[in-house]
Design a protein around this motif. Structure first.
Motif, mmCIF file in Angstrom:
data_model
loop_
_atom_site.group_PDB
_atom_site.id
_atom_site.type_symbol
_atom_site.label_atom_id
_atom_site.label_comp_id
_atom_site.label_asym_id
_atom_site.label_seq_id
_atom_site.Cartn_x
_atom_site.Cartn_y
_atom_site.Cartn_z
ATOM 1 N N GLN A 153 0.488 -0.798 -0.061
ATOM 2 C CA GLN A 153 0.078 0.483 0.184
ATOM 3 C C GLN A 153 0.872 1.248 0.123
ATOM 4 O O GLN A 153 1.524 1.656 0.944
ATOM 5 N N LYS A 183 -2.390 -0.510 -3.162
ATOM 6 C CA LYS A 183 -2.887 0.039 -3.024
ATOM 7 C C LYS A 183 -2.628 1.448 -3.557
ATOM 8 O O LYS A 183 -1.304 1.938 -2.767
ATOM 9 N N LYS A 185 -3.025 5.827 -2.887
ATOM 10 C CA LYS A 185 -3.982 6.616 -1.968
ATOM 11 C C LYS A 185 -3.000 8.151 -1.749
ATOM 12 O O LYS A 185 -1.808 7.583 -1.823
#
Lengths: 732, 839
Positions: A153, A183, A185
């Motif tokens: 992530q 992931k 972000k």
């Protein structure tokens, strides 16, 4: 660059650095004290020829005996009856909680990529251990290198800039090629811009990343200083005409008013100030009711565009804090003192704020006083250490457990600041600082322009420093218009009586404003100087600066006098306009005129150059001019002073016209009624485009004199070098 | 009062059940209910009928007709069914009608027969056809369960968020189950089905056989099963006429009953109240209705007509062609008060009040009796509660009157329960009116909440009533009135027969500046109905520009959107529009639009600078902005171009542009740079080393440092380097080379245009005091002192200063006097000063 998990981020005072200094003081606290001791002001002065730092007349010598008195005066940074400052630590808490919330939105271990600009501000909000608590594994800096992260992530904490989007896109696309799914972000701070999402979309990764906003726009750098940490605001708005940060400013003001009550009185000057104000009002109206009924804590708010006053920002700073900023560059409230200051082989990161007891007493002082104060302090410290001698065991135990730590701390700080002073002295004397300050003062006062010009030319020829040279040229350009001082009022009355009957009312207004513009065209460099200085500059520092000049011209910092704008020329232009009778054309003509400064007339009107009868006593300053050795009262601060005095712009019409800015004032009587007299003496000054430490010091002084307390909100703390760098075009 | 309990039927010892009429139906049905597919929504919801569902004739008159009625039988919609054969009907929690077709397609209709959407239950269902279907409600919404021709189940727990789930198979299942139902346990939907004597529980992964505890022996098949409203209880009807009642988890038996009727019942539903201990099931056959519970006897009703049962939270609704009735357990409070010979405080209070009205002294007796027991508070509460459960307004009134009467004899009885009950009953009576036809009971109303009730009224387009209720209950505007107005407006814009002008005006008149009303939402609805002009008119009323822009963009009014975005001052919004415009317009038009919007233009330029450099050039080109165009090419000359030829070419373009911009200075400077570049290239070729990208000054310096003095001079001449600069340059370079001989030669070549002080300075910088002293002697008188001080000759400096009689110079020298060595000099100066002052 990979920052290992154990190593602290740059910007976080590490355990080692603290240990290092305490180790130093362990050797012998007395010897450290002695180091400072012999540096009486006289000795310091004699050593380094400090008269440039003392007064405008430059003849003052320091009476050592008064050091104690001065120290006593300095011990009260504000009047005892001044209102209490609101507690801004809430802003930090808010920002931290929001960040944590955002991090928790991506549960599990993740690597955090931080933009370099955001590292220092982030550090003030949440340190590494907090990040670790919320499962941040490793920290990386966003830069143009492939990331080595192996985490599943990835979280990016960035400013909303297009190049960051490209960086992220490259990273994600590389993963895609490698067949890797992770992931991603992206957390934008302080807000997300559509253009960024757009780039993500163009790069084909919009669906792969999730976007969030970290609305962190106000960083309390000190008890009375809030910074938005947006240095690019200056260039984006004043050069590129990009208004997107205004929304951020409005949001920040809105946050302040929800937290600290509504502001009963608002004043502003400048286009950006007006727009921010309007946008902010809009926000308030949309959420009406929330602030209703709250007692205002801050009585006045003052919005100020940087381009209202470039002069102050361009001057060399001589107040301690400003000087430290000019010399070492204070970054996000802390400074890196190199080995030459710490007198060890390590550099040391020091937080400069009100908590530093030594610094808080000297930050607002003219540099010539600082040594005196420091030596006095060293002596006091020595005396306190010396008290040990007559002590019995019990007293000694008390002393060690209670006072020693404080004394040691103070001792450490003292030696740091003494080191900084020495270092400043060394650097400043090298470049013949005296000449420089003399030239600057002459420019401000508007005489010896020729000498000033040749000084600058020499400066360029010697390739002293590209930024410094540029700064001087700008200062020259803005201040130079003494050659053609029109009797403005006289001309107006003539023109008006002649034209009034001819023009419809609206057009009359326009014409009036237009005339004002034409008349101010006297400012700027005369064409000959303009060209020769530019040629010299290009030869010295490289041809790409042709673009720098074009930037400076656009921003109104370095301009050329329009040739042939004599009285008759003005008249002919006006009469042509009258015959045209097309208002549209007048406005066109308006925009074609670059923004011009009109410093001479303003300076006279506002009495910015104090008349000096005898010597200007820098120890017990009379007015705000002390921040520039008594030679010049900062224009921005003077405007604040006058408007506060009058509680409006009344009587300042002429000044406003000369400044070529739109002003606004707004008083909400309903809120004013609720405001206590205490809060009415609390004033928030918002600098759009940055403010300097000199201005902060000047206003702190004003507050001390008048019983006000000022709070500063700036898009970033700036100084002349930062302004010039923002305008410079450098080869990539 | 005796007659009041006439319709109460006892079940066992402790519970009474009563059935009362809600409405006599307004509809005029030609068919029997049994000829229709029927679905009625819970919470007093609407009734849907599909007539002739099984006819397959082509004749239009015989096609199935879908009709929707309110609970009182007021027709709401009627439409001819033109799609495929329907297996089952059902209402969702949002009161949408779901029609499950044989092919697995589910068609969704609104309350007014408006088609909303449709979805499919999957391929498997499509292939095997639908045998049976149920609509069920869970806490997540409404679900659909389907039994296919292959005896497999497919279900979706929430039709709003369609996720199809295929249930596991019952091994060896050959025929359709005799009955089945959906259960909801642990937030997961299950299927319970009966095949012969066996019960199976299915979920998406497992199939397990279950046995109800304590089931009577001899069951060979289950004919009917029923789950309670809350999924907590389960009832099974066997072919032996035996009814088993227990928990839905099949872990516990509550009771059993043998009705000895072997015919399969038409319907079986639970009839319980929340928080009641009594559990009862209502079983319906053609002509008989039976309430059975934990009692040896059952309650029996005769059905005159074909009826349909609707399970409710606290009872059962029963409607037929002519009537609509409600059957429920008498609530505790009512039972206490109205039970024959009840001595409960509430009963006494009601009696007391009645006597009081008759002006009888008995009132006092009753009241005293209650007060002696200290039960007056309880009595009042009982009356209030019982009022809530009464359907008839006159009974409500009399109970409330009693409560109010009792209240007078109490200090500090908190009034809110009484007031709230009055308000609630008013609302309930209003919606129960047969024009409205929502027969909610008090418990249902509390479960539903006022917000949902308002939504349902809005759904029925009963805006005035909804607004009146809001105003009556003083709900906050944002939740109440303005929300309803917004709904009204959204409905209003759909009225196609009214002109745009009128609709917009009407809406604005009603809505005004009501807070919380979003004009843009209404406009979006208008646009959705294809009324773009109306949408634009409505947007004019929207105060927040941020809300206007996205819709304007959607409606392709981009230029208007751009204006609005710029007005808003929100640059992000402007950008949104810009990029939209960019894709929508051709380049020329796009640029023209930008030209009239300086703010947008500067924004776009910023973007282009980072993302599309070529576009930036085009922008400048179109504006004839030669100055910027020149700058653009200059930047390109060092940022984009690598080859020297390319760089020179870029500079040439830049120079041309500057000429066009009448910026001769820049043009000349650019041309100089071209020359310099070429020259640097030649120098690199000839001399080696690095010259490219140095400034002119640095180029010359490098040449001198490399010992190419001739070349340096040539260059200085070519580029007309001013003398002063050249001197500084040479001086610095030679000193750096430590070529003192050459420096001296140079210093003597002609009179220095920069004086000789710099020579001293630079020499000192290189720590050559000897050389420095040489030049110090040549420094002009006005700088002599400085020069002498620089080389450290304090004494001589003092002499010169004294000679000059210059106060400033004297101070300067004095400040340089340090330590003992200069003591004498310092004294000398002080003396000279004193002397000067004397004179």
């Amino acid at each position: 660059m990979y920052l290992s998990a154990r190593r602290p981020l740059p910007g976080m005072p590490s355990a080692e650095s603290v240990k290092g200094t305490s180790g130093r003081s362990r050797k012998s606290p007395v010897s450290g004290g002695r180091r400072g001791c012999p540096r009486t002001p006289r000795a310091a002065g004699a050593q380094t020829e400090p008269c440039y730092l003392q007064s405008a007349s430059g003849r003052d010598t320091v009476a050592a005996g008064r050091a104690a008195q001065v120290a006593a005066a300095m011990a009260f940074p504000h009047r005892p009856d001044a209102p209490e400052l609101p507690d801004f630590s809430m802003l930090k808490r808010l920002a931290r909680d929001q960040l944590i919330y955002l991090l928790e939105q991506l549960p599990g271990k993740k690597d955090l990529f931080i933009e370099a600009d955001l590292m220092s501000p982030l550090d003030r909000i949440a340190n590494v251990s907090i990040l670790k608590q919320h499962e941040v594994d490793k920290l990386y800096k966003v830069e143009n290198k492939p990331a080595l992260s192996s985490s599943e992530q990835l979280c990016f904490l960035v400013r909303p800039r297009i190049r960051n989007m490209r960086y992220i896109a490259n990273l994600v696309n590389a993963d895609k090629v490698a067949g890797r799914t992770r992931k991603y972000k992206v957390i934008f701070s302080p807000q997300k811009f559509y253009a960024c999402e757009m780039v993500l979309e163009e790069e084909g990764i919009y669906g792969d990343v999730s976007c969030d906003e970290w609305a962190f726009s106000l960083l309390p750098l000190d008890v009375d200083l809030l910074s938005m940490e947006l240095p690019e605001f200056f260039r984006d708005y004043f050069l590129e005409g990009d208004q997107r940060w205004i929304n951020t400013v409005a949001q920040a003001l809105h946050l302040l008013s929800t937290l600290y009550g509504p502001f009963p009185n608002c004043y502003g000057i400048g286009r950006c100030a007006k727009m921010s104000y309007e946008l902010w009002r809009q926000l308030e109206e949309e959420e009406d009711g929330e602030t209703k009924g709250r007692r205002p804590e801050i009585g006045h708010i003052f919005l100020l565009d940087r381009d209202v006053d470039f002069v102050t920002a361009l001057c060399s700073q001589v107040v301690y804090e400003g000087l430290v900023d000019d010399t070492f560059r204070i970054k996000c409230g802390s400074v890196d003192f190199g080995p030459e200051v710490t007198s060890s082989d390590k550099s040391l990161k020091v937080l400069l704020n009100a908590e530093d007891k030594v610094f808080s007493e000297i930050r607002n002082e003219h540099f010539s006083n600082v040594f005196g104060f420091l030596s006095q302090k060293a002596r006091n410290l020595q005396a306190q250490y010396d008290r040990r001698r007559g002590m019995d065991i019990k007293q000694m135990k008390n002393f060690v457990s209670r006072e020693l730590k404080g004394l040691k701390q103070e001792h450490r700080l003292l030696s740091l600041h003494i080191g900084a002073c020495e270092s400043i002295m060394k650097k400043k004397t090298k470049q013949d600082f005296q000449e420089l300050i003399k030239t600057e003062h002459a420019l401000l006062e508007g005489f010896n322009i020729r000498e000033g010009t040749s000084y600058i030319e020499e400066h360029i020829d010697r390739q002293v420093s590209p930024i410094e040279s540029l700064r001087l040229m700008c200062l020259l350009s803005i201040t130079e218009n003494a050659a053609k001082q029109f009797p403005v009022e006289l001309l107006f009355s003539q023109q008006e009586t002649r034209e009034r009957s001819l023009l419809p009312h609206g057009l009359q207004e326009l014409q009036r404003a237009f005339l004002g513009r034409l008349l101010t065209e006297g400012s700027g460099l005369i064409p000959k100087d303009y060209r020769s200085l530019k040629t010299q500059y290009l030869q010295s520092y490289g041809p790409e600066h042709l673009l720098t000049f074009s930037n400076l011209r656009r921003a109104g910092l370095l301009t050329e006098q329009a040739p042939g704008d004599t009285l008759t020329a003005v008249e002919s232009k006006v009469s042509k306009l009258v015959t045209d009778k097309a208002a549209g054309k007048i406005t066109d003509a308006f925009s074609s005129l670059a923004k011009r400064s009109n410093f001479r007339a303003i300076s006279k009107k506002l009495n910015l150059i104090p008349r000096v009868d005898g010597e200007y006593d820098l120890k017990v300053p009379r007015d705000m001019a002390y921040v520039f050795s008594g030679a010049y009262v900062p224009l921005s601060c003077r405007i604040v002073e006058l408007v506060l005095e009058r509680r409006s712009w009344q009587g300042l019409d002429e000044v406003v016209r000369l400044l070529n800015c739109s002003e606004c004032a707004f008083t909400d009587m309903a809120k004013e009624d609720k405001a206590s007299s205490e809060s009415l003496r609390l004033i928030l000054v918002v600098f759009l485009g940055g403010c300097t430490f000199s201005e902060i010091s000047a206003l702190r002084f004003l507050g001390r004199e008048k019983g006000y307390r000022f709070i500063f909100l700036t898009t970033a703390v700036t100084n002349s070098a930062r302004l010039m760098e923002a305008m410079s075009e450098v080869k990539a | 009062m005796d007659c009041y309990t006439a319709n109460w039927k006892p079940l066992g010892d402790s519970a009474f059940y009563r059935k009362y009429e809600l409405y006599s139906m307004d509809w005029d049905l030609k068919e029997e209910l049994r000829d229709c597919l029927v679905a009625a929504a819970p919470y007093g919801g609407p009734i849907a009928l599909l007539r002739n569902p099984w006819r397959k004739e082509k004749a239009a008159s015989l096609r199935p007709v879908l009709e929707i009625y309110s609970a009182s039988g007021v027709p709401l919609a009627s439409l001819l069914w033109k799609s495929g054969p329907v297996v089952s009907l059902g209402w969702s929690a949002e009161e949408e009608l779901l029609c499950v077709q044989e092919d697995g397609a589910v068609l969704v209709y609104g309350l007014h027969g408006d088609f909303r959407r449709h979805f499919s239950m999957g391929n498997e269902v499509l292939q095997n056809r639908v045998l049976d279907a149920r609509i069920f409600h869970t806490e997540f919404g409404s679900g659909v369960a389907i039994l296919t021709g292959a005896h497999r189940f497919t279900l979706s727990a929430n039709v709003g968020d369609l996720k199809l789930r295929r249930m596991s198979e019952v091994p060896g299942l050959q025929s359709a189950p005799s009955c089945w139902t959906t259960l909801c346990q642990d937030r997961v939907a299950h299927i319970l089905l009966a095949v012969g004597p066996d019960l199976y529980l299915l979920d998406h992964a497992t199939c397990s056989m279950v046995t109800p505890p304590g089931l009577a022996p001899g069951v060979s098949s289950f004919l009917q099963m029923a789950v309670s409203f809350t999924y907590r209880h389960l009832a099974l009807f066997t072919d032996t006429g035996y009814i088993w009642m227990g928990t839905a988890s099949l872990k516990e038996k509550l009771c059993e009953f043998n009705c000895n009727i072997r015919a399969p019942p038409k319907q079986m539903v639970w009839c319980t109240r929340p928080r009641s201990k009594e559990k009862a099931v209502v079983v319906a056959w053609e002509r008989r209705l039976m309430v059975v519970g934990d009692a040896p006897e059952s309650i029996q009703f005769v059905l005159d007509e074909d009826s349909y049962l609707v399970p409710e939270l606290d009872g059962v609704r029963i409607f037929s062609r002519s009537t609509h009735e409600f059957l429920h357990e008498v609530p505790a409070a009512s039972e206490e008060i109205f039970k024959i010979a009840s001595m409960a405080p509430g009963a006494l209070l009601l009696e007391a009040q009645k006597e009081y009205e008759k002006e009888s002294q008995k009132a006092d007796e009753y009241l005293r009796e209650i007060q002696e027991l200290g039960q007056l508070t309880q009595a009042v509460q009982q009356c209030i509660e019982a009022a809530g459960h009464e359907h008839r307004p006159d009974m409500q009134k009399s109970l409330l009157r009693a409560a109010s009467f009792g209240k007078c004899f109490l200090d500090r009885f908190p009034p809110d329960s009484f007031v709230r009950m009055c308000q609630d009953l008013r609302v309930l009576n209003a919606v129960r009116d047969y024009h409205i036809g929502i027969p909610l009971t008090y418990s249902q109303y509390k479960q539903l909440t006022i917000q949902v009730l308002l939504d349902r009224l809005v759904l029925r387009r009963l805006y005035p009533l909804a607004i009146q209720i809001c105003e009556y209950l003083r709900l906050p505007e944002v939740q109440g009135v303005s929300r309803i107005l917004a709904h009204w407006a959204c409905y209003k814009v759909q009225q196609k027969d009214v002109s745009d002008e009128d609709v917009a005006r009407a809406i604005n008149q009603k809505l005004g500046d009501t807070p919380g009303v979003s004009y843009s939402d209404i406009a979006a609805r208008a646009y959705g109905c294809g009324r773009t002009e109306l949408a634009i008119k409505l947007l004019e009323y929207e105060p927040r520009s941020g809300e206007q822009v996205p819709l304007l963009l959607k409606m392709k009014r981009s230029k208007l959107a751009l204006n609005k975005a710029i007005e808003s001052g929100d640059t992000d919004l402007v950008f949104t529009v810009l990029l939209h415009l960019k894709n929508e317009l051709n380049r020329g038009d796009f640029f023209m639009t930008l030209r009239n919007q300086p703010m947008a233009l500067s924004l776009y330029r910023q973007f282009c600078k980072h993302q599309e450099l070529e576009t930036l050039k085009d922008l400048y080109n179109q504006d004839d902005n030669h100055q910027e165009l020149g700058s653009f090419h200059i930047r390109a000359s060092y940022a984009a171009e690598e080859r020297i030829e390319g760089r020179v070419a870029a500079l040439q373009t830049a120079a041309d542009a500057f000429y066009k911009a009448k910026n001769e200075f820049a043009a000349k400077a650019t041309e100089d740079q071209m020359r310099l570049l070429r020259l640097q290239r030649r120098l690199e070729d000839e001399l080696g080393g690095r010259f490219l990208d140095l400034s002119l000054h640095d180029t010359v310096t490098t040449l001198i440092l490399g010992g190419h003095n001739k070349r340096a001079e040539q260059l200085a001449r070519d580029f007309r380097i001013p003398d002063k600069r050249l001197w500084w340059l040479k001086l610095t370079a030679l000193a750096e080379l430590e070529d003192w001989e050459e420096l001296e030669k140079f210093s003597k070549s002609k009179k220095s245009p920069i004086g000789y002080l710099p020579f001293v300075e630079i020499c000192m910088k290189q720590h050559n005091k000897y050389e420095a002293k040489k030049y110090a002697s040549r420094v002009g008188p006005e700088q002599k002192v400085k020069a002498l001080l620089l080389v450290g000759d304090v004494a001589q400096a003092a002499d010169v200063a004294i000679e000059h009689r210059n106060e400033a110079e004297l101070s300067l020298v004095l400040s340089h006097c340090t330590g003992a060595t200069d003591g004498a000099t310092a004294d000398k100066i002080q003396r000279a000063r004193a002397q000067a002052q004397k004179k």
